[in-house]
Design an enzyme around this catalytic site. Sequence first.
Site, PDB file in Angstrom:
ATOM      1  N   TYR A  39     -56.742 -10.418 -47.150  1.00 22.41           N
ATOM      2  CA  TYR A  39     -55.637 -10.684 -48.079  1.00 22.41           C
ATOM      3  C   TYR A  39     -54.262 -10.439 -47.455  1.00 22.41           C
ATOM      4  O   TYR A  39     -53.248 -10.794 -48.045  1.00 22.41           O
ATOM      5  CB  TYR A  39     -55.762  -9.801 -49.326  1.00 22.41           C
ATOM      6  CG  TYR A  39     -56.953 -10.129 -50.186  1.00 22.41           C
ATOM      7  CD1 TYR A  39     -56.998 -11.308 -50.923  1.00 22.41           C
ATOM      8  CD2 TYR A  39     -58.038  -9.258 -50.264  1.00 22.41           C
ATOM      9  CE1 TYR A  39     -58.095 -11.624 -51.716  1.00 22.41           C
ATOM     10  CE2 TYR A  39     -59.145  -9.558 -51.057  1.00 22.41           C
ATOM     11  CZ  TYR A  39     -59.166 -10.745 -51.778  1.00 22.41           C
ATOM     12  OH  TYR A  39     -60.248 -11.048 -52.562  1.00 22.41           O
ATOM     13  N   HIS A  66     -49.791 -13.250 -52.458  1.00 20.81           N
ATOM     14  CA  HIS A  66     -49.839 -12.154 -53.439  1.00 20.81           C
ATOM     15  C   HIS A  66     -49.414 -10.823 -52.809  1.00 20.81           C
ATOM     16  O   HIS A  66     -49.137  -9.863 -53.523  1.00 20.81           O
ATOM     17  CB  HIS A  66     -51.265 -12.038 -53.992  1.00 20.81           C
ATOM     18  CG  HIS A  66     -51.338 -11.850 -55.483  1.00 20.81           C
ATOM     19  ND1 HIS A  66     -50.260 -12.007 -56.337  1.00 20.81           N
ATOM     20  CD2 HIS A  66     -52.378 -11.512 -56.296  1.00 20.81           C
ATOM     21  CE1 HIS A  66     -50.635 -11.776 -57.585  1.00 20.81           C
ATOM     22  NE2 HIS A  66     -51.909 -11.475 -57.590  1.00 20.81           N
ATOM     23  N   ASN A  87     -54.905  -5.773 -59.722  1.00 18.16           N
ATOM     24  CA  ASN A  87     -54.946  -5.530 -61.168  1.00 18.16           C
ATOM     25  C   ASN A  87     -55.162  -4.063 -61.519  1.00 18.16           C
ATOM     26  O   ASN A  87     -55.206  -3.695 -62.680  1.00 18.16           O
ATOM     27  CB  ASN A  87     -56.011  -6.408 -61.837  1.00 18.16           C
ATOM     28  CG  ASN A  87     -57.400  -6.165 -61.279  1.00 18.16           C
ATOM     29  OD1 ASN A  87     -57.553  -5.542 -60.235  1.00 18.16           O
ATOM     30  ND2 ASN A  87     -58.415  -6.653 -61.959  1.00 18.16           N
TER      31      ASN A  87
END
EC number: 3.1.1.29
Length: 196
Positions: A17, A22, A70
């Site tokens: 990632y 993001h 999250n």
Amino acid sequence: MSSIKLIVGLANPGAEYAQTRHNAGAWYVDLLAERHNQSLKEESKFFGYTARLNLAGQDIRLLVPATFMNLSGKAVAAMASFYRILPEEILVAHDELDILPGMAKLKLGGGNGGHNGLKDIQNKLGNNPNFYRLRIGIGHPGDKSKVTGFVLGKPPASEQTLIDDAIDESIRCTEVLLNEGMTKAMNRLHAFKASA
């Protein structure tokens, strides 16, 4: 002048990632640390990577949560509670779909724009939205159904350069925010637009 005591960069953990849109908030915090000859180190009691800087004469903690996006609030709340930092003394840097690459904006409080990281932080801070946000533009794929793949994708080199330039200006404006306050920092940052 603004008394920010904690600067958070939102991200998903893991190498796969690291270069995704993001993680733009973490790119900003990593570069901020690097500019001050610091690097973030894992600190398990805060569920993330941390560093400590003297910025504009102020003692500031940096944090990149090691949890998934999250669940970002877990790390932020742990650090805020340990150091007795109030929501309005926190700046959260995150990727922003509603702003084009090459631009960034500051704001205090407000909604979460559907951003799961912001949502969880607000939740874990006792449902208090009154923290500063640095919104780093990544652009929008144009279709709501494509958002997940878009934020978890890597920007092409041309967009990456624009995002990097906006992060660079955001770092300069962080010092303005700390020294001269929100209005001056906003006026300067909001006038900035990187060109290809």
